[in-house]
Scaffold this active site. Structure first.
Site, PDB file in Angstrom:
ATOM      1  CE  LYS A 288      17.086  -7.176  -2.952  1.00 13.26           C
ATOM      2  NZ  LYS A 288      17.270  -7.875  -4.241  1.00 13.26           N
ATOM      3  CG  LEU A 289      23.950  -0.022  -4.972  1.00 11.63           C
ATOM      4  CD1 LEU A 289      24.122   1.278  -5.745  1.00 11.63           C
ATOM      5  CD2 LEU A 289      25.205  -0.879  -5.075  1.00 11.63           C
ATOM      6  CG  HIS A 290      22.691  -1.423   3.151  1.00 15.18           C
ATOM      7  ND1 HIS A 290      21.943  -2.317   3.859  1.00 15.18           N
ATOM      8  CD2 HIS A 290      22.911  -0.380   4.003  1.00 15.18           C
ATOM      9  CE1 HIS A 290      21.708  -1.856   5.083  1.00 15.18           C
ATOM     10  NE2 HIS A 290      22.304  -0.678   5.184  1.00 15.18           N
ATOM     11  CG  ASP A 291      29.206   0.885   2.004  1.00 11.47           C
ATOM     12  OD1 ASP A 291      29.638   1.585   2.953  1.00 11.47           O
ATOM     13  OD2 ASP A 291      29.833  -0.085   1.549  1.00 11.47           O
ATOM     14  CB  ILE A 292      29.032   5.360   4.306  1.00  9.36           C
ATOM     15  CG1 ILE A 292      30.171   5.284   3.289  1.00  9.36           C
ATOM     16  CG2 ILE A 292      29.374   4.537   5.551  1.00  9.36           C
ATOM     17  CD1 ILE A 292      31.462   5.908   3.781  1.00  9.36           C
TER      18      ILE A 292
ATOM     19  CD  GLN B 176      10.477 -14.458  -2.899  1.00  8.05           C
ATOM     20  OE1 GLN B 176      10.138 -13.556  -2.145  1.00  8.05           O
ATOM     21  NE2 GLN B 176      11.548 -14.375  -3.647  1.00  8.05           N
TER      22      GLN B 176
ATOM     23  CE  LYS C  87      14.937  -9.591  -9.380  1.00  6.43           C
ATOM     24  NZ  LYS C  87      16.204  -9.905  -8.649  1.00  6.43           N
TER      25      LYS C  87
ATOM     26  NE  ARG D  12      13.428 -18.980  -7.087  1.00  6.64           N
ATOM     27  CZ  ARG D  12      13.635 -18.976  -5.771  1.00  6.64           C
ATOM     28  NH1 ARG D  12      14.218 -20.000  -5.181  1.00  6.64           N
ATOM     29  NH2 ARG D  12      13.247 -17.937  -5.033  1.00  6.64           N
TER      30      ARG D  12
END
Length: 226
Positions: free
Chosen positions: A58-62, A185, A31, A206
């Protein structure tokens, strides 16, 4: 693909390459997240050659912007790519549509509620539902709009399996071997517990990369989950 994914959370390219070489025999994917990708971009990604990549941006947009971002990423051929389910149904659908334009597209995984958030954290951002209710709401929406799978904490795996069935892919961070420090976490399980609950893949960072022998730590977890 093997069920263990290791998170290479570093901006140090040399360190990431060393981890990748040591861990490749034991993991199904590596990852790469924002810390690494913003530091090294495509060249750093290419240096991980030979192991499937879970590109956790973590794409986050219009919707239009996210679709364009997905198209820009497709030449890298990641195995998995994340978007935030909270971006809404049209955004999730746009990401899936953009990814579907190539052969062997990446799995579009919708992130439900970050594993660092607990009930108090949700309330602090104005959400009154329980964590489980919020995860389920976002999960059902994302899958209905074409997401291939979900990223959720291990604590929500049982309810998502009951609600969505076995076909939906569940990628589960927030994994801590017995006795490991939970760090930031908030909602965790051990590797074996998460797999028994129904996780398709578990993500461990980790507890592997910070160990004295990362390869041995990864091997032990891989053996534990069978």
């Amino acid at each position: 693909m093997k069920r263990l994914i290791t998170a290479l959370d570093t901006s140090d390219l040399r360190q990431a390459k060393a981890w990748a070489k040591a861990l490749a025999p034991h993991v199904g994917a590596l990852k790469l997240g924002l810390e690494f990708f913003l530091a090294h971009g495509r060249d750093g990604y290419a240096a991980m050659d030979g192991v499937p990549i879970f590109l956790d941006l973590k794409l986050h947009d219009i919707p239009n912007t996210v679709a364009g971002a997905v198209r820009s990423i497709l030449p890298l051929q990641p195995a998995m790519l994340t978007v935030h389910a909270s971006g809404g149904p049209d955004m999730v659908a746009a990401a899936k549509d953009a990814a579907s334009r190539v052969p062997n597209p990446p799995l579009i995984l919708a992130v439900t509620v970050l594993t660092s958030l607990n009930q108090a954290g949700l309330q602090a951002i104005g959400l009154k539902r329980s964590v489980e209710e919020q995860v389920t709401l976002l999960a059902e929406m994302a899958i209905s709009r074409g997401a291939d799978g979900l990223v959720c904490s291990p604590l929500e795996v049982p309810v998502l399996r009951k609600t969505l069935g076995r076909s939906v892919k569940l990628v589960v961070p927030g994994i801590r071997p017995p006795g490991a420090d939970r760090g930031d976490q908030a909602r965790t399980m051990t590797p074996w517990e998460a797999v028994q609950a129904g996780a398709d893949w578990i993500v461990v960072g980790r507890p592997i990369t910070a160990s004295a022998d990362p390869a041995a730590a990864a091997s032990a977890i891989a053996m534990e989950i069978g």
